[in-house]
Design a protein around this motif. Structure first.
Motif, short mmCIF file in Angstrom:
data_model
loop_
_atom_site.label_atom_id
_atom_site.label_comp_id
_atom_site.label_asym_id
_atom_site.label_seq_id
_atom_site.Cartn_x
_atom_site.Cartn_y
_atom_site.Cartn_z
N ALA A 200 31.66 -50.69 -2.51
CA ALA A 200 32.42 -49.58 -2.33
C ALA A 200 32.44 -48.60 -3.06
O ALA A 200 33.56 -48.43 -2.40
N GLU A 201 32.75 -49.18 -4.37
CA GLU A 201 33.55 -48.80 -5.03
C GLU A 201 33.34 -47.32 -5.38
O GLU A 201 32.16 -46.76 -5.38
N PRO A 202 34.46 -46.30 -6.15
CA PRO A 202 34.23 -45.25 -6.08
C PRO A 202 33.51 -45.03 -7.58
O PRO A 202 33.32 -45.80 -7.93
N VAL A 203 32.30 -44.14 -7.02
CA VAL A 203 31.97 -43.61 -8.71
C VAL A 203 32.24 -42.48 -9.91
O VAL A 203 31.59 -41.50 -8.82
N MET A 204 32.73 -41.96 -11.13
CA MET A 204 33.20 -41.27 -11.33
C MET A 204 32.39 -40.72 -12.65
O MET A 204 32.35 -40.93 -13.73
N GLY A 205 30.99 -40.14 -13.22
CA GLY A 205 30.10 -40.49 -13.50
C GLY A 205 30.52 -38.68 -13.74
O GLY A 205 30.61 -37.68 -14.00
N GLU A 206 28.98 -38.80 -15.23
CA GLU A 206 29.86 -37.22 -15.49
C GLU A 206 28.93 -36.35 -15.05
O GLU A 206 29.23 -35.13 -14.82
N HIS A 207 28.19 -36.70 -14.23
CA HIS A 207 26.51 -35.57 -13.76
C HIS A 207 27.17 -35.97 -12.17
O HIS A 207 26.79 -35.38 -11.13
N TYR A 208 27.56 -37.13 -11.13
CA TYR A 208 27.55 -37.87 -10.57
C TYR A 208 29.12 -37.64 -9.87
O TYR A 208 29.01 -39.22 -10.95
N GLN A 209 29.08 -37.66 -9.19
CA GLN A 209 30.84 -38.70 -8.25
C GLN A 209 30.89 -38.86 -6.31
O GLN A 209 30.37 -37.87 -6.20
N LEU A 210 31.11 -40.18 -6.82
CA LEU A 210 30.67 -40.23 -5.45
C LEU A 210 32.26 -41.40 -4.60
O LEU A 210 32.14 -41.78 -5.70
N GLY A 211 32.37 -40.90 -3.71
CA GLY A 211 33.91 -40.71 -2.75
C GLY A 211 33.68 -42.57 -2.68
O GLY A 211 34.54 -43.49 -2.93
N SER A 212 32.14 -43.62 -2.83
CA SER A 212 32.22 -44.38 -1.93
C SER A 212 30.86 -45.13 -1.81
O SER A 212 29.57 -43.97 -2.04
N THR A 213 30.44 -46.09 -2.43
CA THR A 213 29.06 -46.24 -2.44
C THR A 213 28.26 -47.58 -1.24
O THR A 213 27.69 -48.00 -1.43
N LEU A 214 29.53 -47.43 -0.36
CA LEU A 214 29.22 -47.97 1.01
C LEU A 214 27.47 -47.73 1.32
O LEU A 214 27.16 -46.96 1.83
N ASN A 215 26.65 -49.24 1.54
CA ASN A 215 25.55 -49.14 2.00
C ASN A 215 25.23 -50.18 2.61
O ASN A 215 24.78 -51.39 2.83
N ALA A 216 25.30 -49.76 3.75
CA ALA A 216 25.40 -50.82 5.31
C ALA A 216 23.93 -50.31 5.95
O ALA A 216 23.43 -48.89 6.40
#
Length: 289
Positions: free
Chosen positions: A151-167
């Motif tokens: 569920a870590e954040p993702v800081m990409g060039e085009h997409y930024q996600l605060g969390s990848t929680l997936n349940a």
């Protein structure tokens, strides 16, 4: 070798109120006669290679969810999702949901997308050539992270996600399979080499060259090319001039090149008759190859 039925033309299914029952019958018949997979195109307007843009087109993942409820074993996917049409976190969740509710039958089929007129017409995200490849790679990385349990954040060039929680997590183990499709021999096949379980290309006369290029891309990234399934797109026409025998010759050509699954649309699929011919004359034969 296996066959996958590809749905890219809904113009032969009657009026809107008739389309659901017709698609349900087609999907059940495809499963019953031995098709391994069922794919749908990810367009919102019909494309010029198939018909007129005003002809009927159904949204891909809604259609797959509907077909999932009318089948029990056939694998389900798009061929292929336009990478910019859905935010990566949402796309990962959609495929996860389809996988969970079908008991592990979902694939992520994905490519860069190409239909700018369709995208801009409906106000969907699009980008230039380089940008779409960059977005596709970020999307693949985000989906893989969502399916890893992180569920870590993702800081990409085009997409930024605060969390990848997936349940809940997907049922497929270790995750839904990924197919990367497209004709590009450098960037598309490099992404397939890095991330995919399968690649898909047009099954024309240069199909063998695509396999050679895939081997090279796998060498570039240090991956065994045998880990990646080779799949091709080719029309499944048993009522044309060459008939079932001519189709078998083309499928043998693709098999001998190294392809193990062929996705194909059945022309003018307004009934289940052609599927039944494929199930009686073609699928049993290629199943021995």
């Amino acid at each position: 070798m296996r066959l996958a039925l590809h749905l890219n033309d809904y113009s032969h299914l009657g009026e809107p109120g008739d389309m659901g029952p017709a698609l349900a019958r087609i999907a059940r018949t495809a499963e019953d006669v031995g098709f391994a997979r069922l794919s749908v195109t990810d367009h919102l307007w019909q494309i010029s290679q198939i018909g007129e843009e005003e002809e009927p087109m159904l949204e891909a993942y809604t259609t797959l969810a509907f077909l999932a409820g009318h089948t029990s074993t056939i694998e389900l996917q798009t061929l292929v999702t336009a990478g910019t049409y859905r935010a990566p976190g949402l796309l990962g969740k959609i495929v996860t949901t389809l996988d969970v509710l079908t008991g592990g039958r979902a694939w992520l089929g994905i490519g860069t997308g190409w239909n700018e007129q369709e995208a801009t017409g409906l106000g969907l995200p699009f980008d230039g050539h380089d940008g779409r490849y960059e977005r596709l790679e970020e999307t693949l990385l985000i989906c893989l992270q969502m399916w890893s349990g992180s569920a870590e954040p993702v800081m990409g060039e085009h997409y930024q996600l605060g969390s990848t929680l997936n349940a809940p997590q997907p049922v497929s183990s270790p995750r839904p399979r990924i197919l990367v499709g497209g004709g590009g021999e450098l960037r598309t096949l490099k992404l397939a080499a890095k991330y995919a379980d399968a690649m898909n290309v047009w099954g024309g006369q240069d199909a063998g060259q695509k396999i050679s290029r895939l081997r090279e891309r796998c060498e570039d990234v240090g991956r065994d090319h045998e880990e990646i399934e080779r799949t091709a797109l080719y029309p499944l026409d048993v009522e044309g001039p060459q008939g079932a025998d001519g189709l078998l010759r083309e499928l043998r050509r693709l098999h001998d090149l190294g392809f193990t699954t062929v996705y194909g649309a059945v022309p003018d699929l307004g009934s289940e008759a052609q599927l039944e011919i494929l199930g009686s004359k073609v699928i049993p034969e290629i199943g021995t190859w």
